[in-house]
Write a protein that holds these residues in place. Structure first.
Motif, mmCIF file in Angstrom:
data_model
loop_
_atom_site.group_PDB
_atom_site.id
_atom_site.type_symbol
_atom_site.label_atom_id
_atom_site.label_comp_id
_atom_site.label_asym_id
_atom_site.label_seq_id
_atom_site.Cartn_x
_atom_site.Cartn_y
_atom_site.Cartn_z
ATOM 1 N N SER A 2 0.858 -1.181 0.000
ATOM 2 C CA SER A 2 0.000 0.000 0.000
ATOM 3 C C SER A 2 0.894 1.230 0.000
ATOM 4 C CB SER A 2 -0.929 0.004 1.213
ATOM 5 O OG SER A 2 -0.172 0.049 2.404
ATOM 6 N N ASP A 3 0.380 2.307 -0.538
ATOM 7 C CA ASP A 3 1.151 3.546 -0.617
ATOM 8 C C ASP A 3 1.581 4.004 0.771
ATOM 9 O OD1 ASP A 3 0.666 3.377 -3.287
ATOM 10 O OD2 ASP A 3 -0.719 5.072 -3.381
ATOM 11 N N SER A 4 2.791 4.522 0.862
ATOM 12 C CA SER A 4 3.394 5.032 2.108
ATOM 13 C C SER A 4 3.540 3.970 3.188
ATOM 14 C CB SER A 4 2.586 6.224 2.654
ATOM 15 O OG SER A 4 2.593 7.265 1.707
ATOM 16 N N ARG A 5 3.617 2.710 2.801
ATOM 17 C CA ARG A 5 3.791 1.623 3.758
ATOM 18 C C ARG A 5 5.256 1.513 4.154
ATOM 19 N NH1 ARG A 5 2.878 -4.698 2.701
ATOM 20 N NH2 ARG A 5 2.677 -5.335 4.864
ATOM 21 N N ASP A 6 5.517 1.460 5.452
ATOM 22 C CA ASP A 6 6.886 1.359 5.960
ATOM 23 C C ASP A 6 7.510 0.029 5.548
ATOM 24 O OD1 ASP A 6 6.124 3.683 7.177
ATOM 25 O OD2 ASP A 6 6.058 2.836 9.204
ATOM 26 N N ILE A 7 8.782 0.075 5.112
ATOM 27 C CA ILE A 7 9.504 -1.139 4.738
ATOM 28 C C ILE A 7 10.642 -1.412 5.704
ATOM 29 C CG2 ILE A 7 10.925 -2.261 2.985
ATOM 30 C CD1 ILE A 7 9.403 -0.676 0.878
ATOM 31 N N GLY A 8 11.460 -0.425 6.014
ATOM 32 C CA GLY A 8 12.606 -0.647 6.886
ATOM 33 C C GLY A 8 13.127 0.638 7.482
ATOM 34 N N ASN A 9 13.851 0.482 8.587
ATOM 35 C CA ASN A 9 14.357 1.630 9.312
ATOM 36 C C ASN A 9 15.700 1.250 9.940
ATOM 37 O OD1 ASN A 9 14.372 4.151 10.470
ATOM 38 N ND2 ASN A 9 12.880 3.677 12.048
ATOM 39 N N ILE A 10 16.710 2.049 9.724
ATOM 40 C CA ILE A 10 18.010 1.842 10.357
ATOM 41 C C ILE A 10 18.313 3.089 11.169
ATOM 42 C CG2 ILE A 10 20.482 1.471 10.018
ATOM 43 C CD1 ILE A 10 19.808 0.161 7.332
ATOM 44 N N LYS A 11 18.581 2.896 12.458
ATOM 45 C CA LYS A 11 18.867 4.025 13.343
ATOM 46 C C LYS A 11 20.308 3.939 13.833
ATOM 47 C CE LYS A 11 14.151 4.431 15.045
ATOM 48 N NZ LYS A 11 13.281 4.454 16.232
ATOM 49 N N PHE A 12 20.989 5.070 13.814
ATOM 50 C CA PHE A 12 22.337 5.181 14.338
ATOM 51 C C PHE A 12 22.241 5.959 15.645
ATOM 52 C CE2 PHE A 12 22.631 4.542 9.844
ATOM 53 C CZ PHE A 12 23.697 3.676 9.684
ATOM 54 N N LYS A 13 22.453 5.263 16.766
ATOM 55 C CA LYS A 13 22.250 5.848 18.088
ATOM 56 C C LYS A 13 23.556 5.918 18.863
ATOM 57 C CE LYS A 13 17.505 4.526 18.994
ATOM 58 N NZ LYS A 13 16.608 4.033 20.046
ATOM 59 N N ALA A 14 23.607 6.870 19.781
ATOM 60 C CA ALA A 14 24.722 7.001 20.722
ATOM 61 C C ALA A 14 24.209 7.769 21.926
ATOM 62 C CB ALA A 14 25.905 7.723 20.074
ATOM 63 N N LYS A 15 24.994 7.803 22.971
ATOM 64 C CA LYS A 15 24.639 8.565 24.172
ATOM 65 C C LYS A 15 24.990 10.030 23.947
ATOM 66 C CE LYS A 15 24.033 4.989 27.189
ATOM 67 N NZ LYS A 15 22.658 4.620 27.396
ATOM 68 N N PHE B 213 15.212 5.720 6.582
ATOM 69 C CA PHE B 213 13.861 5.189 6.581
ATOM 70 C C PHE B 213 13.421 4.948 5.142
ATOM 71 C CE2 PHE B 213 9.263 5.881 6.428
ATOM 72 C CZ PHE B 213 8.835 4.964 7.372
ATOM 73 N N VAL B 214 12.839 3.778 4.878
ATOM 74 C CA VAL B 214 12.393 3.438 3.528
ATOM 75 C C VAL B 214 10.917 3.059 3.577
ATOM 76 C CG1 VAL B 214 12.677 1.847 1.589
ATOM 77 C CG2 VAL B 214 14.690 2.656 2.835
ATOM 78 N N ASP B 215 10.148 3.564 2.602
ATOM 79 C CA ASP B 215 8.753 3.140 2.497
ATOM 80 C C ASP B 215 8.371 2.962 1.035
ATOM 81 O OD1 ASP B 215 8.236 5.679 1.478
ATOM 82 O OD2 ASP B 215 6.837 6.253 3.059
ATOM 83 N N GLN B 216 7.159 2.409 0.848
ATOM 84 C CA GLN B 216 6.594 2.273 -0.490
ATOM 85 C C GLN B 216 5.837 3.562 -0.760
ATOM 86 O OE1 GLN B 216 4.467 -1.423 0.754
ATOM 87 N NE2 GLN B 216 4.942 -2.077 -1.317
ATOM 88 N N GLU B 217 6.413 4.438 -1.558
ATOM 89 C CA GLU B 217 5.710 5.690 -1.871
ATOM 90 C C GLU B 217 4.504 5.385 -2.754
ATOM 91 O OE1 GLU B 217 6.967 10.198 -2.872
ATOM 92 O OE2 GLU B 217 8.036 8.636 -3.944
ATOM 93 N N ASP B 218 4.696 4.494 -3.741
ATOM 94 C CA ASP B 218 3.608 4.060 -4.623
ATOM 95 C C ASP B 218 3.734 2.553 -4.766
ATOM 96 O OD1 ASP B 218 1.801 3.474 -6.630
ATOM 97 O OD2 ASP B 218 2.650 4.849 -8.104
#
Length: 180
Positions: free
Chosen positions: A126-139, A152-157
């Motif tokens: 579906s449009d704008s459906r989330d596919i994947g997320n990579i976060k780079f975190k630190a203190k 962040f990646v999603d299905q735009e169309d």
């Protein structure tokens, strides 16, 4: 198939110290009628459910007589490698930080490169459906976990034949998250 599981301690010869423990399950010689080969089940737990039950894997520390835990399957099913308190489904921790925590190595000769795949496999697109997320975190300086960069990646169309993907990069700049 009538085959018993085997647990045996192998004898060592010469100057080799220690013993090898081999656990085999339901296997017969190659070419026999045992098509499946057998499964190995490790189980931990039972009881009234008020305590914990883990499976740990430990190996010798090189150059010493000590043994260290290397991997743990925790009561909640989380797997920890390098940590005995995994907080996620797979939690990798490298205390010394001298080597990569994850190495993806393809030694094949077919010409394909190593892949890391994020697959959204439930339902239809579906449009704008989330596919994947990579976060780079630190203190931060106050000791709080902070996401400094996020991919962040999603299905735009998601329409068949006109599929569009979208990559959104969020980065903290001057204490404020911004999208690029």
């Amino acid at each position: 198939n009538g085959q018993d599981a085997t647990v045996k301690v192998d004898t060592t010869t010469g100057t080799t110290a220690g013993k090898d423990l081999t656990i085999e399950a339901g296997s017969t010689t190659t070419g026999s009628n045992n098509i499946d080969g057998g499964d190995l089940h490790l189980k931990s737990g039972g009881g009234d459910g008020t305590g914990t039950s883990v499976i740990t894997f430990s190996t010798k520390i090189s150059g010493t007589d000590a043994v260290a835990e290397r991997m743990r399957i925790h009561t909640d099913g989380n797997v920890g490698i390098g940590t005995n308190a995994p907080t996620e489904l797979l939690h990798l921790s490298d205390a010394d930080g001298t080597e990569p925590t994850i190495l993806i190595d393809n030694t094949g000769t077919s010409g394909s490169e190593p892949e890391l795949v994020f697959l959204r496999s439930t339902g239809t697109g579906s449009d704008s459906r989330d596919i994947g997320n990579i976060k780079f975190k630190a203190k931060d300086t106050a000791g709080n976990d902070h996401t400094f960069v996020e991919l962040f990646v999603d299905q735009e169309d998601a329409d068949t034949g006109t599929e569009d993907g979208r990559l959104i990069i969020n980065a903290t700049k001057g204490g404020t998250d911004s999208s690029e």
